[in-house]
Structure formats: C-alpha cells, structure tokens
Design a protein around this motif. Structure first.
Motif, PDB file in Angstrom:
ATOM      1  N   CYS A 109       0.822  -1.207   0.000  1.00  0.00           N
ATOM      2  CA  CYS A 109       0.000   0.000   0.000  1.00  0.00           C
ATOM      3  C   CYS A 109       0.858   1.260   0.000  1.00  0.00           C
ATOM      4  O   CYS A 109       0.537   2.237  -0.682  1.00  0.00           O
ATOM      5  CB  CYS A 109      -0.953  -0.004   1.196  1.00  0.00           C
ATOM      6  SG  CYS A 109      -2.269  -1.240   1.021  1.00  0.00           S
ATOM      7  N   LYS A 110       1.936   1.239   0.742  1.00  0.00           N
ATOM      8  CA  LYS A 110       2.843   2.390   0.754  1.00  0.00           C
ATOM      9  C   LYS A 110       3.398   2.627  -0.653  1.00  0.00           C
ATOM     10  O   LYS A 110       3.444   3.766  -1.129  1.00  0.00           O
ATOM     11  CB  LYS A 110       3.980   2.151   1.750  1.00  0.00           C
ATOM     12  CG  LYS A 110       4.938   3.319   1.858  1.00  0.00           C
ATOM     13  CD  LYS A 110       5.989   3.055   2.927  1.00  0.00           C
ATOM     14  CE  LYS A 110       6.985   4.199   2.995  1.00  0.00           C
ATOM     15  NZ  LYS A 110       7.974   4.026   4.052  1.00  0.00           N
TER      16      LYS A 110
ATOM     17  N   CYS B  12      -6.286   1.537   1.730  1.00  0.00           N
ATOM     18  CA  CYS B  12      -5.825   0.662   0.661  1.00  0.00           C
ATOM     19  C   CYS B  12      -6.244  -0.770   0.990  1.00  0.00           C
ATOM     20  O   CYS B  12      -6.234  -1.166   2.156  1.00  0.00           O
ATOM     21  CB  CYS B  12      -4.298   0.783   0.588  1.00  0.00           C
ATOM     22  SG  CYS B  12      -3.477  -0.413  -0.441  1.00  0.00           S
ATOM     23  N   LYS B  13      -6.630  -1.514  -0.031  1.00  0.00           N
ATOM     24  CA  LYS B  13      -6.905  -2.946   0.176  1.00  0.00           C
ATOM     25  C   LYS B  13      -6.374  -3.733  -1.012  1.00  0.00           C
ATOM     26  O   LYS B  13      -6.345  -3.249  -2.140  1.00  0.00           O
ATOM     27  CB  LYS B  13      -8.382  -3.212   0.436  1.00  0.00           C
ATOM     28  CG  LYS B  13      -9.339  -2.789  -0.627  1.00  0.00           C
ATOM     29  CD  LYS B  13     -10.779  -3.034  -0.181  1.00  0.00           C
ATOM     30  CE  LYS B  13     -11.748  -2.461  -1.206  1.00  0.00           C
ATOM     31  NZ  LYS B  13     -13.133  -2.680  -0.818  1.00  0.00           N
TER      32      LYS B  13
ATOM     33  N   ILE C 120      -8.032  -3.755   5.355  1.00  0.00           N
ATOM     34  CA  ILE C 120      -7.845  -2.377   4.904  1.00  0.00           C
ATOM     35  C   ILE C 120      -6.664  -1.768   5.658  1.00  0.00           C
ATOM     36  O   ILE C 120      -6.638  -1.770   6.884  1.00  0.00           O
ATOM     37  CB  ILE C 120      -9.125  -1.540   5.114  1.00  0.00           C
ATOM     38  CG1 ILE C 120     -10.254  -2.129   4.263  1.00  0.00           C
ATOM     39  CG2 ILE C 120      -8.872  -0.078   4.769  1.00  0.00           C
ATOM     40  CD1 ILE C 120     -11.610  -1.512   4.511  1.00  0.00           C
ATOM     41  N   THR C 121      -5.699  -1.278   4.880  1.00  0.00           N
ATOM     42  CA  THR C 121      -4.516  -0.646   5.450  1.00  0.00           C
ATOM     43  C   THR C 121      -4.707   0.858   5.422  1.00  0.00           C
ATOM     44  O   THR C 121      -5.125   1.410   4.410  1.00  0.00           O
ATOM     45  CB  THR C 121      -3.256  -1.022   4.650  1.00  0.00           C
ATOM     46  OG1 THR C 121      -3.125  -2.450   4.669  1.00  0.00           O
ATOM     47  CG2 THR C 121      -2.004  -0.401   5.242  1.00  0.00           C
ATOM     48  N   GLU C 122      -4.421   1.502   6.528  1.00  0.00           N
ATOM     49  CA  GLU C 122      -4.524   2.960   6.602  1.00  0.00           C
ATOM     50  C   GLU C 122      -3.131   3.562   6.512  1.00  0.00           C
ATOM     51  O   GLU C 122      -2.191   3.059   7.119  1.00  0.00           O
ATOM     52  CB  GLU C 122      -5.215   3.366   7.907  1.00  0.00           C
ATOM     53  CG  GLU C 122      -6.641   2.873   7.976  1.00  0.00           C
ATOM     54  CD  GLU C 122      -7.340   3.227   9.285  1.00  0.00           C
ATOM     55  OE1 GLU C 122      -6.672   3.753  10.197  1.00  0.00           O
ATOM     56  OE2 GLU C 122      -8.541   2.964   9.368  1.00  0.00           O
TER      57      GLU C 122
ATOM     58  N   VAL D  61      -4.621  -3.785  -6.370  1.00  0.00           N
ATOM     59  CA  VAL D  61      -4.683  -2.863  -5.236  1.00  0.00           C
ATOM     60  C   VAL D  61      -5.748  -1.822  -5.529  1.00  0.00           C
ATOM     61  O   VAL D  61      -5.836  -1.315  -6.646  1.00  0.00           O
ATOM     62  CB  VAL D  61      -3.333  -2.129  -5.015  1.00  0.00           C
ATOM     63  CG1 VAL D  61      -3.392  -1.247  -3.786  1.00  0.00           C
ATOM     64  CG2 VAL D  61      -2.189  -3.108  -4.921  1.00  0.00           C
ATOM     65  N   VAL D  62      -6.568  -1.525  -4.535  1.00  0.00           N
ATOM     66  CA  VAL D  62      -7.556  -0.461  -4.640  1.00  0.00           C
ATOM     67  C   VAL D  62      -7.274   0.516  -3.511  1.00  0.00           C
ATOM     68  O   VAL D  62      -6.974   0.108  -2.389  1.00  0.00           O
ATOM     69  CB  VAL D  62      -8.998  -1.010  -4.529  1.00  0.00           C
ATOM     70  CG1 VAL D  62     -10.009   0.116  -4.613  1.00  0.00           C
ATOM     71  CG2 VAL D  62      -9.266  -2.044  -5.604  1.00  0.00           C
TER      72      VAL D  62
END
Length: 163
Positions: free
Chosen positions: A61-62, A105-106, A87-89, A112-113
């Motif tokens: 996600c980063k 991000c998921k 879900i990553t914040e 990746v969305v």
C-alpha cells in the motif's frame, strides 16, 4: 441388513438409474463446478497466504500511494496498520504546507484499490487499475497503473524489505 434397508438402497440406485440423460448431465456439471470451486478457493488461499508471508500489505500500500502520488517509496508515507477487514490505513504529510493526507488501501491477489480517508474507493470507470508484484531476490516492489485509455505506467521501488 433388513429387507426395508435393502429396499431403500435399491430405491436410490433405481432413482439414479432412472435419471434422463439431460438431468444426469446437469447434475454432473453441478458436481464438477462445486469441485472446481472448492479447489480454486483452497489454492487461492494458499497463494494469498504465501504472498502475505513475503511482503506486508503495508509495504504494498505504501508503494501504491507513492506511485499514485509521484512520491519516493522512502518518503514520509507511513502506515497505521491493517485492520481485520484487510484495509490498510496510511498517511502522508505534505512538506510544502504541512497538511496531513490520509489514505486507505486494500489488496486482492495482485490488485490494489485505494481511496482517500473519507473518499470513494478508486474502482469507478476512468480510475486506473493498479497491479503489484514483488521480486524478493532484488527487494523490488513494482506498482503498475493501467489507465482507462489503455496506457500504463510502472514504478519500481528498490530496497523494499520483505517480512
């Protein structure tokens, strides 16, 4: 075995024997589809678990946010962790004005969305499709954006540590 139990077993065999070809074929298709579906479910779970053991959702996600926002991977994008829904914040402080930008991000397979903290997921027509891959032997995370016009861009981030 009692006569009644034997009659029950013959009843099942007789019922299967009396199936017409279309009904037998339809039943066979349903059973095969269930077996294939179960196999796909098990295999996809194994692949997903293997991926999660190599690189974290936070790293993927980063890299995604860095690629979308045109930032280096080793910038001030930080992860707040991944919740039980996958879900990553993430957050980023823009140096020019010290404003805080927050993202979600998921990941599903190699897709990746992402979204801003309170915004919609970027899955609408016109939004880029985002794919990721990781080369563990080189420590390289690759984020590829495929735009609605068919063009694409790829950003390679080296030095991304595996778990």
């Amino acid at each position: 075995m009692s006569e009644e139990e034997t009659g029950d077993k013959r009843g099942i065999v007789d019922a299967l024997g009396e199936l017409s070809w279309p009904k037998f074929f339809g039943l066979t298709i349903i059973v095969c589809a269930m077996i294939i579906g179960a196999f796909y479910f098990v295999v996809s779970g194994i692949i997903e678990n293997e991926r999660r053991s190599i690189i974290s959702d936070a790293n993927i996600c980063k890299g995604t946010i860095a690629a979308v926002m045109g930032k280096p991977y080793h910038s001030s994008i930080s992860s707040g962790g991944t919740n039980s829904f996958g879900i990553t914040e993430l957050s980023y402080v823009r140096p020019s004005d010290n404003t805080l930008w927050e993202f979600r991000c998921k990941i599903s397979g190699d897709s990746v969305v992402w979204a801003t903290k309170d915004g919609p997921w970027r899955t609408r027509n016109g939004d880029a499709e985002i794919l990721w891959s990781y080369q563990p032997n080189r420590g390289e995370l690759i984020i590829r954006q495929i735009f609605s016009d068919g063009s694409s861009s790829s950003k390679n981030f080296r030095g991304v540590r595996a778990r």
